[in-house]
Design an enzyme around this catalytic site. Structure first.
Site, PDB file in Angstrom:
ATOM      1  N   GLY A 130       0.842  -1.204   0.000  1.00 50.79           N
ATOM      2  CA  GLY A 130       0.000   0.000   0.000  1.00 50.79           C
ATOM      3  C   GLY A 130       0.868   1.243   0.000  1.00 50.79           C
ATOM      4  N   ALA A 131       0.474   2.224  -0.807  1.00 53.94           N
ATOM      5  CA  ALA A 131       1.279   3.436  -0.951  1.00 53.94           C
ATOM      6  C   ALA A 131       0.439   4.684  -0.740  1.00 53.94           C
ATOM      7  CB  ALA A 131       1.943   3.470  -2.319  1.00 53.94           C
TER       8      ALA A 131
ATOM      9  N   PHE B 297     -12.730  21.414  14.683  1.00 54.04           N
ATOM     10  CA  PHE B 297     -13.173  20.167  14.071  1.00 54.04           C
ATOM     11  C   PHE B 297     -14.026  19.395  15.061  1.00 54.04           C
ATOM     12  CE2 PHE B 297     -12.621  17.291  10.514  1.00 54.04           C
ATOM     13  CZ  PHE B 297     -12.212  18.157   9.514  1.00 54.04           C
TER      14      PHE B 297
ATOM     15  N   ASP C 264      -8.519  -5.429   0.802  1.00 48.40           N
ATOM     16  CA  ASP C 264      -7.690  -6.575   0.405  1.00 48.40           C
ATOM     17  C   ASP C 264      -6.772  -7.050   1.532  1.00 48.40           C
ATOM     18  OD1 ASP C 264      -8.827  -5.858  -2.096  1.00 48.40           O
ATOM     19  OD2 ASP C 264      -7.127  -4.530  -2.479  1.00 48.40           O
TER      20      ASP C 264
ATOM     21  N   GLN D  29     -17.620   3.928  10.502  1.00 45.61           N
ATOM     22  CA  GLN D  29     -18.058   5.316  10.621  1.00 45.61           C
ATOM     23  C   GLN D  29     -18.814   5.803   9.383  1.00 45.61           C
ATOM     24  OE1 GLN D  29     -15.231   8.979  10.673  1.00 45.61           O
ATOM     25  NE2 GLN D  29     -16.073   8.756  12.728  1.00 45.61           N
TER      26      GLN D  29
ATOM     27  N   HIS E 248     -19.845   9.216   7.735  1.00 44.74           N
ATOM     28  CA  HIS E 248     -19.576  10.650   7.792  1.00 44.74           C
ATOM     29  C   HIS E 248     -20.893  11.376   7.542  1.00 44.74           C
ATOM     30  CE1 HIS E 248     -17.967  14.588   6.943  1.00 44.74           C
ATOM     31  NE2 HIS E 248     -16.766  14.188   7.278  1.00 44.74           N
TER      32      HIS E 248
ATOM     33  N   LEU F  13     -17.542  12.986  -0.238  1.00 42.41           N
ATOM     34  CA  LEU F  13     -17.280  13.631   1.046  1.00 42.41           C
ATOM     35  C   LEU F  13     -17.301  15.151   0.939  1.00 42.41           C
ATOM     36  CD1 LEU F  13     -16.248  13.295   3.999  1.00 42.41           C
ATOM     37  CD2 LEU F  13     -13.945  13.393   3.060  1.00 42.41           C
TER      38      LEU F  13
ATOM     39  N   THR G  52     -16.199  17.980   3.625  1.00 41.83           N
ATOM     40  CA  THR G  52     -15.468  17.956   4.892  1.00 41.83           C
ATOM     41  C   THR G  52     -16.235  18.534   6.078  1.00 41.83           C
ATOM     42  OG1 THR G  52     -13.493  18.714   6.043  1.00 41.83           O
ATOM     43  CG2 THR G  52     -14.341  20.169   4.341  1.00 41.83           C
ATOM     44  N   GLU G  53     -15.960  17.937   7.230  1.00 42.58           N
ATOM     45  CA  GLU G  53     -16.414  18.479   8.507  1.00 42.58           C
ATOM     46  C   GLU G  53     -15.826  19.869   8.733  1.00 42.58           C
ATOM     47  OE1 GLU G  53     -16.445  15.325  11.439  1.00 42.58           O
ATOM     48  OE2 GLU G  53     -15.311  16.645  12.739  1.00 42.58           O
TER      49      GLU G  53
ATOM     50  N   ARG H  78     -18.946  12.460  14.745  1.00 43.70           N
ATOM     51  CA  ARG H  78     -19.657  12.029  13.538  1.00 43.70           C
ATOM     52  C   ARG H  78     -20.777  11.027  13.795  1.00 43.70           C
ATOM     53  NH1 ARG H  78     -14.193  11.627   9.791  1.00 43.70           N
ATOM     54  NH2 ARG H  78     -13.984  13.885   9.559  1.00 43.70           N
TER      55      ARG H  78
ATOM     56  N   HIS I 189     -17.751   5.772   5.556  1.00 35.09           N
ATOM     57  CA  HIS I 189     -16.531   6.553   5.449  1.00 35.09           C
ATOM     58  C   HIS I 189     -15.287   5.853   5.954  1.00 35.09           C
ATOM     59  CE1 HIS I 189     -14.240  10.205   5.035  1.00 35.09           C
ATOM     60  NE2 HIS I 189     -14.002  10.303   6.318  1.00 35.09           N
TER      61      HIS I 189
ATOM     62  N   GLU J 245      -5.718   2.799   8.135  1.00 38.10           N
ATOM     63  CA  GLU J 245      -7.101   2.317   8.259  1.00 38.10           C
ATOM     64  C   GLU J 245      -7.178   0.793   8.297  1.00 38.10           C
ATOM     65  OE1 GLU J 245      -9.917   4.098   5.575  1.00 38.10           O
ATOM     66  OE2 GLU J 245     -11.563   2.850   6.290  1.00 38.10           O
TER      67      GLU J 245
ATOM     68  N   ARG K   4     -14.187   7.212  15.317  1.00 41.21           N
ATOM     69  CA  ARG K   4     -12.997   8.046  15.132  1.00 41.21           C
ATOM     70  C   ARG K   4     -13.367   9.524  15.074  1.00 41.21           C
ATOM     71  NH1 ARG K   4     -10.972  10.505  10.875  1.00 41.21           N
ATOM     72  NH2 ARG K   4     -11.955   9.324   9.192  1.00 41.21           N
TER      73      ARG K   4
ATOM     74  N   LEU L  44      -5.708  11.062   9.476  1.00 39.01           N
ATOM     75  CA  LEU L  44      -4.454  11.568   8.904  1.00 39.01           C
ATOM     76  C   LEU L  44      -3.355  11.534   9.962  1.00 39.01           C
ATOM     77  CD1 LEU L  44      -5.686  14.529   6.651  1.00 39.01           C
ATOM     78  CD2 LEU L  44      -4.948  12.246   5.955  1.00 39.01           C
TER      79      LEU L  44
END
Lengths: 584, 241
Positions: free
Chosen positions: A12-13, A116, A217, A236, A238, A248, A250-251, A282, A349, A379, A390, A396
């Site tokens: 994963g990247a 937030f 995966d 969750q 959102h 999405l 954003t909040e 949320r 979300h 995640e 969350r 992030l």
């Protein structure tokens, strides 16, 4: 079959994988495998910010952040892990700035911060400005910045290499098996340590903010290898996805002063969270929205959504702070957010649950013991810093703090180890069987149809509100869909970029994970955070302040109807915060 | 939402340029009738084909709302992201081709490596030569604003593959690489501008740009790409001549 050998392999990247790679790459020979290109990863879709108690604009400290995280997670958070995350948050943000991330600035030239959901001053007294941000593109900036640093440090990527199996030998990590999309070739990557940073599985739902490629995966692979998944019932929603599309918004829109309104124009959050109103966590806001809709106060001809109202905010503020989401409203809805409210509904979300790890990102094979050489972050993992729900921006933060920790731990482990674990016999057998059956078989079922039906039953029966009846319905539907999956056919028999085959494989993971979610949710007879059981509306700390650990037994075959999920439980780590009633 | 304009039975024709080197000697067009709703993106229509008519149709996509940069394609002759245009805005027949100037791997999938190689060649990362501060580096809001536009790049290649110079000259770095150089050249924290300008001063650098504005028109993020290129050219003249 090609065989490669690395000290450390990262799967994963996105933000977690690349943050890990920056640490691992300087300590060990490292490869990053991604089924996409790094910059396509879904970290780039995150918008609002990354919280850290920098106290650049008002008083704050990491202990308040820790408390908010634990309360936000409805006390299912492992408190030692939350302390690590919130303490290291400050350096995590500063590290990104030093890597070049273009944060918005205060008049003094420091990193700016904004409000937030669920982030408060002094244990809930009022909203606090804690989120460090770059307009509503914070995730994009994090992804780009980490990619830039990977370019700088010559990190080796295998792009469009889809990891399909984890190789273990006598319980220790030996490597992974990957399918090269461009050629259809199978590759074995022998590695002393492996880090899973492959993201979530939001595509089990229909209305979701998640990318098409978020098919769980990594979770599916470890589950099939007999390792547990933790707290999978906690998903969750959102509150502010674009109506019907799930995109999405954003909040941060509410952090900038946006307000949720029902069809009467009422600011209904005042009734649900009198102190912090629209900036409640949320899970609470998503339930409030559906409660409004169910009680007949939804908007539109079908009364099936509510409004996010930004019309009272100055256009200059929207342009400067929320340029992308206002553009989404224009592009996809034809709505001008300066003058018109935006129709929204909750959107699937984020998975709070995942592969259980300790604070060093080591993967657990039961409640206490680790799998030597195996790590997970982001995640895909469950540390657990998010508990039952969350807080916004903490994902992030999670990928940066625990991505870094995973990279350090995995490469320290692999550089100390002088030899590789032997590959198991016929290391590619399981992958070849899976691909061969789908690609060369004569199945008549359409994967897209099965996926659609799975998403529909999950949306109706296992989303914001759940009951035993709805969850049993979902379980029954999944049994049928898994049986049909055994007869899935792929019309493209080619080797080259066979994305039809890829999607069929992804569906197998989704079906397995949907089942784990539903089985875990059925057993949790309480309501906590993102898991809301209408037949058990209260939190039950006596019986359920514990993590679910789900194990799969039976054939390691994709979506096998003969596989069984069994549940065990793991205690929550409590340090200094005793559970309290969760009010905002 | 203006649902009245499009009835439930609305149908469009996708005319897609198909090519699978395993089977086809050369590319050819195929047509597909696709029903759509008012809110459907072109990506939804492509998925309709893939999921209901021909599973072998190959294209890249991920986020489906214009931020990951996977699905740039040539749509009615202009580069766009298929997830950022609505079917109803594209007319009764929609032609869809791979982006131009990069080798086609299969259908709408091209080899992105030359594109990323060009971006990497301009050293697209912060370079500093001062001591690292304990806290963050300070930057005024105005200095931050200076390079805001070019931070939006998602590396989708819509700009580079809309550029006639790039089509005819595979050596040209192309607009996206210059955008990513711009993002650092004009960042007050960065000290690598000279090095990057030197690279862009080479024969495959900014001077190849003919200011046709195709790149600016193509950018799904609304970056003023041509302007950024002009600013880099000006920086070269101002500093070096």
């Amino acid at each position: 079959m090609q065989v490669h050998r690395y000290d450390t392999v990262i799967v994963g990247a996105g933000g977690g994988g690349m943050r890990a790679a920056l640490e691992a790459g300087r300590r060990s020979r490292t490869a990053v495998l991604t089924k996409l290109y790094p910059t396509r990863s879904h970290t780039g879709a995150a918008q609002g910010g990354m919280c850290a108690a920098l106290a650049n604009v008002e008083e704050d400290n990491w202990e308040w952040h820790t408390f908010d995280t634990i309360k936000g997670g409805d006390y299912l958070v492992d408190q030692d892990a939350a302390e690590v995350m919130c303490r290291e948050a400050v350096d995590a943000v500063l590290d990104l700035e030093k890597m070049g991330l273009p944060f918005n600035r205060t008049p003094e030239g420091r990193i700016d911060q904004r409000r937030f959901g669920g982030h408060t001053r002094d244990h809930g007294k009022a909203p606090v400005r804690r989120s460090c941000y770059a307009a509503d593109r914070t995730g994009h900036m994090i992804l780009q910045t980490l990619f830039q640093q990977c370019v700088k440090h010559g990190i080796e990527f295998y792009n469009e290499f889809y990891v399909l199996d984890l190789l273990l030998h006598e319980g220790a990590t030996a490597g992974v098996v990957a399918y090269e999309l461009a050629t259809g070739e199978i590759h074995v990557f022998q590695a002393k340590s492996v880090v899973f940073a492959s993201g979530g599985f939001g595509k089990v739902f229909k209305v979701t903010s998640n990318a098409h490629t978020l098919t769980g995966d990594g979770l599916g692979i470890v589950l099939r290898r007999g390792l547990p998944l933790e707290d999978m019932e906690f998903f969750q929603f959102h509150p502010t996805g674009i109506w019907k599309m799930g995109i999405l918004l954003t909040e941060g829109a509410r952090g900038e002063g946006g307000i949720l309104r029902n069809k009467d124009g009422e600011r209904f959050m005042e009734r649900y969270a009198p102190t912090i109103k629209d900036l409640a966590p949320r899970d609470l806001v998503a339930r409030a929205i559906y409660t409004e809709i169910r009680q007949g106060r939804g908007c539109g001809p079908d009364g099936d959504h509510v409004y996010l109202d930004l019309t009272h905010l100055p256009p200059e503020q929207l342009d400067a702070k929320l340029p992308d989401i206002t553009e989404f409203a224009r592009t996809y809805l034809g709505i001008e957010p300066y003058t018109d409210p935006i129709p929204i509904q909750p959107t699937a979300h984020y998975a709070m649950g995942g592969i259980p790890t300790n604070v060093n990102a080591e993967v657990l094979r039961n409640n206490t013991d680790v799998v030597p050489g195996l790590y997970a972050a982001g995640e895909v993992a469950c540390v657990s810093v998010h508990g039952a729900n969350r807080l916004g921006t903490n994902s992030l933060l999670d990928i940066n703090v625990f991505g870094r920790r995973a990279g350090i731990a995995a490469s320290t482990y692999s550089s100390a180890k002088t030899t590789w674990v032997d590959l198991p016999d016929a290391p590619t057998a399981a992958v070849e069987e899976l691909l061969g059956r789908l690609r060369d078989g004569s199945g008549s079922e359409n994967a897209a149809a099965i996926r659609r039906e799975m998403q529909e039953t999950m949306d109706v029966n296992a989303s914001v509100f759940r009951t035993e009846t709805t969850l049993k319905q979902a379980a029954t539907d999944l049994v049928g869909l898994k049986a049909r999956y055994q007869d899935v056919g792929v019309s493209d028999r080619g080797r080259r970029y066979n994305t039809e085959l890829l999607e069929a494989v992804e569906l197998g993971f989704l079906l397995d994970l949907a089942e784990v979610l539903v089985v875990s949710a059925l057993a949790r007879n309480e309501s906590r955070g993102g898991h809301s059981r209408e037949d058990y509306p209260n939190r039950d700390d006596v019986n359920f302040m514990r993590h679910t650990m789900a194990y799969r037994s039976g054939p390691a075959i994709a979506a096998s109807p003969d596989a069984e999920i069994t549940l065990e439980y793991k205690p929550v780590v409590t340090t200094r915060y005793q559970p309290m009633e969760r009010k905002y | 939402m203006d649902t009245a304009a499009v009835s439930d039975q609305a149908v469009t024709t996708l005319k897609i340029r198909r090519y699978d080197p395993e089977r086809d000697s050369e590319p050819h067009w195929e047509r597909y009738e696709v029903p759509y709703e008012a809110s459907d993106r072109l990506l939804d229509a492509l998925h309709y084909v893939k999921w209901n008519i021909d599973g072998s149709l190959a294209f890249r996509r991920s986020c489906a709302h214009g931020v990951c940069g996977s699905d740039a394609m040539r749509i009615n002759g202009a580069n766009k992201l298929s997830c950022k245009v609505l079917v109803r805005d594209l007319g009764p027949e929609i032609s869809i081709e791979p982006i131009k100037g990069l080798p086609v791997e299969k259908d709408l999938i091209v080899d992105m490596d030359p594109f990323f190689d060009a971006v990497k060649a301009v050293k697209p990362y912060l370079m500093t030569d001062d001591h690292e501060p304990t806290r963050e580096r300070l930057q005024s809001a105005a200095d931050r604003e200076r390079f805001d536009d070019t931070t939006k790049c998602i590396l989708c290649a819509a700009c580079t593959t809309s550029c006639p110079v790039f089509w005819n000259d595979g050596e040209y770095f192309g607009p996206a690489a210059i955008v990513n150089a711009h993002r650092f050249i004009f960042d007050s924290r960065d000290s690598g501008a000279e090095e990057r300008l030197e690279i862009l001063n080479e024969k495959e650098g900014v001077w190849r740009c003919r200011t046709t504005f195709n790149c600016t028109d193509a950018c799904p993020r609304g970056i003023e790409v041509t302007k950024a290129i002009q600013e880099v050219k000006r920086a070269l003249i101002f500093r070096r001549f």
